[in-house]
Design a protein around this motif. Structure first.
Motif, mmCIF file in Angstrom:
data_model
loop_
_atom_site.group_PDB
_atom_site.id
_atom_site.type_symbol
_atom_site.label_atom_id
_atom_site.label_comp_id
_atom_site.label_asym_id
_atom_site.label_seq_id
_atom_site.Cartn_x
_atom_site.Cartn_y
_atom_site.Cartn_z
ATOM 1 N N PHE A 71 -7.327 1.653 -11.481
ATOM 2 C CA PHE A 71 -6.632 2.615 -12.348
ATOM 3 C C PHE A 71 -5.922 1.903 -13.479
ATOM 4 C CE2 PHE A 71 -6.662 5.185 -8.326
ATOM 5 C CZ PHE A 71 -7.631 6.069 -8.775
ATOM 6 N N ALA A 72 -5.390 0.713 -13.208
ATOM 7 C CA ALA A 72 -4.751 -0.055 -14.275
ATOM 8 C C ALA A 72 -5.767 -0.444 -15.341
ATOM 9 C CB ALA A 72 -4.090 -1.310 -13.687
ATOM 10 N N VAL A 73 -6.977 -0.805 -14.898
ATOM 11 C CA VAL A 73 -8.048 -1.143 -15.845
ATOM 12 C C VAL A 73 -8.457 0.090 -16.652
ATOM 13 C CG1 VAL A 73 -10.469 -1.856 -16.025
ATOM 14 C CG2 VAL A 73 -8.912 -3.087 -14.503
ATOM 15 N N LEU A 74 -8.594 1.226 -15.970
ATOM 16 C CA LEU A 74 -8.981 2.461 -16.659
ATOM 17 C C LEU A 74 -7.970 2.862 -17.721
ATOM 18 C CD1 LEU A 74 -10.334 4.700 -13.748
ATOM 19 C CD2 LEU A 74 -11.623 3.934 -15.753
ATOM 20 N N ILE A 75 -6.694 2.642 -17.406
ATOM 21 C CA ILE A 75 -5.641 3.061 -18.323
ATOM 22 C C ILE A 75 -5.366 2.009 -19.390
ATOM 23 C CG2 ILE A 75 -3.184 3.647 -18.488
ATOM 24 C CD1 ILE A 75 -3.403 4.804 -15.660
#
Length: 260
Positions: free
Chosen positions: A218-222
């Motif tokens: 999720f950190a990568v996606l955001i």
């Protein structure tokens, strides 16, 4: 499986009633009411889909040999029965409300030792995201068959077709949840589907990474430029392939995030 094993809880029925009531609210001839209706429709529908997602895992596990899921209450579609109601229901709804990210819900604990085969284990993992796929397709088809045309939505007022726009956005979110959950990342269902066939070392790594790997994803996606765009391009392509109306979904998204 006896029918008596599946008994929808009052909480789940209440979520259905809330979602249906929000649908009627979208048709009120008032812009504020229509926007509020779309917001509640999408949140309520998302909460219902979280319950159905976890029910999918549980019912396939029950058929596959893990009868403990019935005693744990997982076949009632009651989110209070999940491992952590906050992680299972409240946190995904909050993430959706503030950012539109289809965060997976909490989990139902499956006794994998009771399952009859590796194939059953794989099907248990797949059942959740496949329920999101089925809901997304049903909503997209319903809008395509019964809703207004793309031209009517595009050139009408923002709230003229609020119900169909809200359902379109909800359908898009269901497909996003499917794509996200199918990624082979420890902690997600895509990993669970292949895990029974992996080596001992790979499964041990997955067990250690299960808690933090989704957070990194999720950190990568955001935070990583371009990753979110690729993810949503895949989702939108799938959405179009099943008959979804991208313009209607965009209008629904605009109505949902009414504060932007």
């Amino acid at each position: 499986m006896p029918r008596s094993a599946i008994r929808p809880s009052p909480v789940f029925l209440g979520l259905l009633a809330l979602t249906a009531g929000a649908g009627f609210l979208t048709m009120v001839d008032n812009k504020t009411a229509a926007r509020a209706g779309v917001f509640l429709l999408v949140l309520g529908g998302w909460a219902v889909s979280l319950c159905v997602h976890e029910f999918g895992h549980a019912v396939v596990a029950f058929r596959g040999g893990d009868w403990s899921v019935q005693h744990k209450g997982y076949l009632t579609l009651d989110p209070r029965r999940y491992t952590d109601p906050v992680l299972s229901l409240l946190l995904p709804i909050l993430f959706l409300a503030i950012g539109g990210i289809p965060l997976p819900g909490g989990a139902v604990w499956i006794n994998h030792g009771s399952l009859r085969s590796r194939a059953v284990e794989s099907r248990v993992s797949l059942a959740g995201p496949l329920s999101n796929l089925a809901i997304g397709i049903l909503l997209a088809v319903a809008v395509a068959v019964f809703g207004p045309s793309t031209t009517e939505i595009a050139f009408g007022g923002l709230t003229d077709h609020a119900l169909w726009a809200g359902l379109s956005f909800l359908a898009l979110l269901q497909l996003a949840a499917f794509v996200l959950n199918m990624l082979p990342v420890p902690g997600l269902d895509g990993w669970g589907a292949i895990e029974p066939y992996l080596s001992y070392e790979a499964r041990a790594f997955g067990a250690k990474a299960r808690q933090w790997a989704p957070l990194i994803l999720f950190a990568v996606l955001i935070g990583v430029p371009g990753v979110s765009e690729v993810f949503w391009e895949v989702v939108i392509a799938l959405y179009g392939a099943v008959g979804g109306d991208e313009i209607a979904a965009a209008v629904g998204q605009s109505l949902f995030f009414f504060w932007r």
